[in-house]
Each structure stands twice: as structure tokens, then as C-alpha cells.
Write a protein that holds these residues in place. Structure first.
Motif, short mmCIF file in Angstrom:
data_model
loop_
_atom_site.label_atom_id
_atom_site.label_comp_id
_atom_site.label_asym_id
_atom_site.label_seq_id
_atom_site.Cartn_x
_atom_site.Cartn_y
_atom_site.Cartn_z
N ALA A 62 0.75 -1.32 0.12
CA ALA A 62 -0.05 0.00 -0.10
C ALA A 62 0.84 1.43 -0.13
CB ALA A 62 -0.85 0.07 1.27
N ILE A 63 2.04 1.13 0.75
CA ILE A 63 2.79 2.38 0.84
C ILE A 63 3.51 2.57 -0.53
CG2 ILE A 63 4.67 3.38 2.05
CD1 ILE A 63 3.76 1.89 4.53
N GLY A 64 3.95 1.40 -1.10
CA GLY A 64 4.64 1.35 -2.47
C GLY A 64 3.69 2.07 -3.44
N ALA A 65 2.38 1.68 -3.33
CA ALA A 65 1.61 2.24 -4.35
C ALA A 65 1.26 3.59 -4.18
CB ALA A 65 0.11 1.65 -4.19
N ILE A 66 1.24 4.08 -2.86
CA ILE A 66 1.19 5.49 -2.85
C ILE A 66 2.40 6.48 -3.17
CG2 ILE A 66 1.20 7.44 -1.01
CD1 ILE A 66 -0.87 5.17 0.66
N ARG A 67 3.68 5.76 -2.89
CA ARG A 67 4.58 6.66 -3.32
C ARG A 67 4.86 6.42 -4.93
NH1 ARG A 67 10.11 5.61 -0.03
NH2 ARG A 67 9.91 3.43 -0.90
N ALA A 68 4.53 5.19 -5.39
CA ALA A 68 4.50 5.25 -7.05
C ALA A 68 3.57 6.29 -7.74
CB ALA A 68 3.91 3.72 -7.40
N GLY A 69 2.37 6.58 -6.58
CA GLY A 69 1.64 7.51 -7.36
C GLY A 69 2.21 8.89 -7.23
N HIS A 70 2.85 9.34 -6.25
CA HIS A 70 3.59 10.55 -6.10
C HIS A 70 4.54 10.81 -7.10
CE1 HIS A 70 2.64 10.48 -1.43
NE2 HIS A 70 1.59 11.07 -2.36
N ILE A 71 5.36 9.79 -7.49
CA ILE A 71 6.34 9.60 -8.72
C ILE A 71 5.71 9.81 -10.05
CG2 ILE A 71 8.09 8.24 -9.72
CD1 ILE A 71 8.64 6.97 -6.99
N THR A 72 4.57 9.15 -10.21
CA THR A 72 3.99 9.29 -11.48
C THR A 72 3.41 10.71 -11.57
OG1 THR A 72 3.28 7.06 -11.10
CG2 THR A 72 1.98 8.18 -12.82
N LEU A 73 2.79 11.12 -10.50
CA LEU A 73 2.12 12.50 -10.66
C LEU A 73 3.20 13.64 -10.99
CD1 LEU A 73 -0.69 12.60 -7.85
CD2 LEU A 73 -0.85 12.30 -10.36
N CYS A 74 4.54 13.44 -10.37
CA CYS A 74 5.58 14.29 -10.47
C CYS A 74 6.05 14.24 -12.00
CB CYS A 74 6.80 14.11 -9.47
SG CYS A 74 6.45 14.76 -7.82
N ASN A 75 6.05 12.98 -12.21
CA ASN A 75 6.77 12.68 -13.81
C ASN A 75 5.61 13.26 -14.71
OD1 ASN A 75 8.27 11.12 -15.57
ND2 ASN A 75 6.48 10.17 -16.22
N ALA A 76 4.48 13.09 -14.63
CA ALA A 76 3.39 13.93 -15.54
C ALA A 76 3.57 15.57 -15.30
CB ALA A 76 1.98 13.53 -15.21
N ALA A 77 3.89 15.81 -14.35
CA ALA A 77 3.89 17.37 -14.17
C ALA A 77 5.19 17.74 -14.50
CB ALA A 77 3.42 17.69 -12.93
N GLY A 78 6.16 16.93 -14.92
CA GLY A 78 7.62 17.71 -15.13
C GLY A 78 8.55 18.04 -14.16
N ILE A 79 7.94 17.82 -12.94
CA ILE A 79 8.79 18.30 -11.59
C ILE A 79 9.59 17.05 -11.05
CG2 ILE A 79 7.39 20.21 -11.50
CD1 ILE A 79 5.97 18.86 -9.11
N GLY A 80 10.55 17.27 -10.10
CA GLY A 80 11.00 16.46 -9.12
C GLY A 80 10.38 16.22 -7.73
N MET A 81 10.52 15.21 -6.97
CA MET A 81 9.99 15.19 -5.77
C MET A 81 10.29 16.05 -4.81
SD MET A 81 7.91 12.30 -5.55
CE MET A 81 8.07 11.04 -4.22
#
Ligand code: SF4
Ligand code: SF4
Length: 261
Positions: free
Chosen positions: A26-45
Motif C-alpha cells: 500500500a505504501i509502495g502504491a502511494i509513493r509510486a503515485g507521487h512519482i507518477t504525478l511528478c513525472n506527469a507534471a515534469g517536476i522532481g519530488m
């Protein structure tokens, strides 16, 4: 409290190795979600300065512990716990029709730009790596290395303690003397007469929730608001071959409602 690899918590609650694996997923899915959104927005974490937590997590969760285990982007300076945002927004809509249309506009913009994790390659890559980390023993530095190799936003360990702002103490605000009423029939319709409508019923047929009916005598559309998905759907708007179905022309019509306590 560790006995047979089981952590004994209070009130008879136990936490075992299987629970740890599930929590990791579950935690991995949440963090993968953050990574995905940053990737889509073109920004770093590391570009995220404030994290907002809503719902039960935004009310009762220990924000700093959640941050430490990776549920919140690692480098934020502030975490704002903002409570049950669905209820807050529902209240605002009830008190202001202008707010409803403002939100409708925001929703239309989101529909065009939101990220579907299930279809997103960045999410698939990041989540597979997270599963290897949480379930297969992949070291954290290898996880970081592979994220970089795949040109995804990278993560790191928590280095500083963010400020926590807690805006609410309860997820459901004080209800007053009468308590909470549950409406079994909302009884509200959106309605309009469509000028020039040729009664082809395409808008009615396309509705996935049978929320829409049409009175052919005067081309009046009736939409049950408790069934309609609104901005999330909009199929009826796009189904009209003559572009006559204008959401902004709808008026609110109240019907008799029944109430249970
Ligand atoms: S927006 Fe979707 S759910 Fe609502 S009435 Fe139109 S087609 Fe039906
Ligand atoms: S799709 Fe357009 S023309 Fe057809 S019934 Fe609906 S509003 Fe009328």
C-alpha cells in the motif's frame, strides 16, 4: 511485545509479517503515485513544498510517522491535514450556487488533464520497483538507482522534519442538536427545456446511470442528481448531434423528499 514474529498491539490487535508485506504494498502504491504525478507534471519530488492530507488521513493519522515511512513526499517543508474535504465542499456547494459552477469549471479542467494510474507507464515502472523494494528485499539505494535509470523522479530518505498544520480535530464537524439525518431520496433534479431538440433520445440512451429522462411534449430534460456522475461523465453533453445539450442552462428543481433519522 514481539512473540512468534507477531507484534502485539493494544486491544488485542496483532501485526504480523503478512501485514507488513501488505502495508508495504500500500505504501509502495502511494509513493509510486507521487512519482507518477511528478513525472506527469515534469517536476522532481524535491520540488513539492507542501503536502495536503485529506479524509481520515487528513484528520487522525500521525503525519510525521506517515512522512517517515514514505507515504508523503520525502522533502516537503510542510504537511497540512485538512480533514474531510468532501463534506467541506458539499457544505460550500449547498450554501452557494456560484461555488457549484466554480467547481464545475475546475472539474472540466481536471477531466482533460488527470492521470490514470492504471494506464500510465511511469506508474507501472515505479510500482514494480516499489514491490521489489517492499516485498523482495531490494535495497533502497538500488530502488533509487533504477528510478534514475528509468528517468523517473527520484526519492530519498527523510532528512528534515516538516512543519505540521492540523486544521480540524474531527472529520465530521459538530452536527448540532438534531444530529445527522440520512436522506433516502435526495429529491433534486436538474432540468431544462432544449430549444430545437429533435427528440432523438441519444442523450437519454447514452446515460450509464439512467439518470436522465426526457418529456417529449416540451423537450424537457430531467436529471436525477443522486444518480448523475456530473462532470466526471458528461456523456449526455457529447451525445447530442446538434450540440444543444448545454449544462449551463440547467436549473435546479426540488421534489418532495423523505427523510430517515
Ligand atoms: S452527466 Fe452522465 S450520468 Fe449525468 S445525466 Fe449525463 S450521461 Fe447521465
Ligand atoms: S441528443 Fe440532443 S437532439 Fe437528441 S434528444 Fe438529446 S438534446 Fe435532443
Amino acid at each position: 511485545n514481539l512473540k512468534n514474529s507477531i507484534i502485539q498491539l493494544q486491544d488485542g490487535i496483532k501485526f504480523n509479517e503478512h501485514d507488513l508485506v501488505e502495508a508495504g504494498r500500500a505504501i509502495g502504491a502511494i509513493r509510486a503515485g507521487h512519482i507518477t504525478l511528478c513525472n506527469a507534471a515534469g517536476i522532481g519530488m524535491e520540488d513539492i513544498q507542501t503536502a495536503y492530507m485529506s479524509g481520515a488521513a487528513g484528520t487522525y493519522m500521525d503525519a510525521l510517522k506517515a512522512h517517515n515511512i514514505g507515504m508523503i513526499p520525502y522533502d516537503v517543508g510542510q504537511i497540512s491535514q485538512i480533514g474531510n474535504t468532501s463534506l467541506i465542499v458539499a457544505r460550500e456547494i449547498l450554501l452557494s450556487e456560484d461555488r457549484l459552477w466554480e467547481l464545475q469549471k475546475i472539474a472540466e479542467e481536471i477531466v482533460g488533464t488527470h492521470v490514470m494510474f492504471a494506464m500510465d507507464d511511469a506508474f507501472k515502472e515505479a510500482y514494480i520497483l516499489e514491490l521489489s523494494y517492499w516485498g523482495e528485499g531490494m535495497p533502497f539505494k538500488v530502488l533509487k538507482k533504477y528510478l534514475k535509470k528509468k528517468k523517473l523522479p527520484t526519492i530519498d530518505v527523510v532528512k528534515s522534519v516538516p512543519a505540521v498544520e492540523k486544521r480540524v480535530v474531527k472529520d465530521i464537524p459538530v452536527l448540532g442538536e438534531e444530529g445527522l439525518h440520512v436522506l433516502d431520496k435526495v429529491g433534486t433534479y436538474l432540468t431544462m427545456i432544449i430549444e430545437g431538440c429533435e427528440a432523438c433520445h441519444k442523450c437519454v440512451k447514452v446515460c450509464p446511470n439512467d439518470a436522465l429522462t426526457m418529456e417529449d411534449e416540451d423537450n424537457r430534460v430531467m436529471i436525477r442528481t443522486d444518480l448523475c456522475d456530473g462532470a466526471h461523465c458528461q456523456k449526455c453533453i457529447h451525445a447530442c448531434p446538434h450540440d444543444l445539450f448545454k449544462w449551463e442552462n440547467l436549473d435546479i428543481m426540488m421534489q418532495e423528499s423523505s427523510m430517515e433519522q
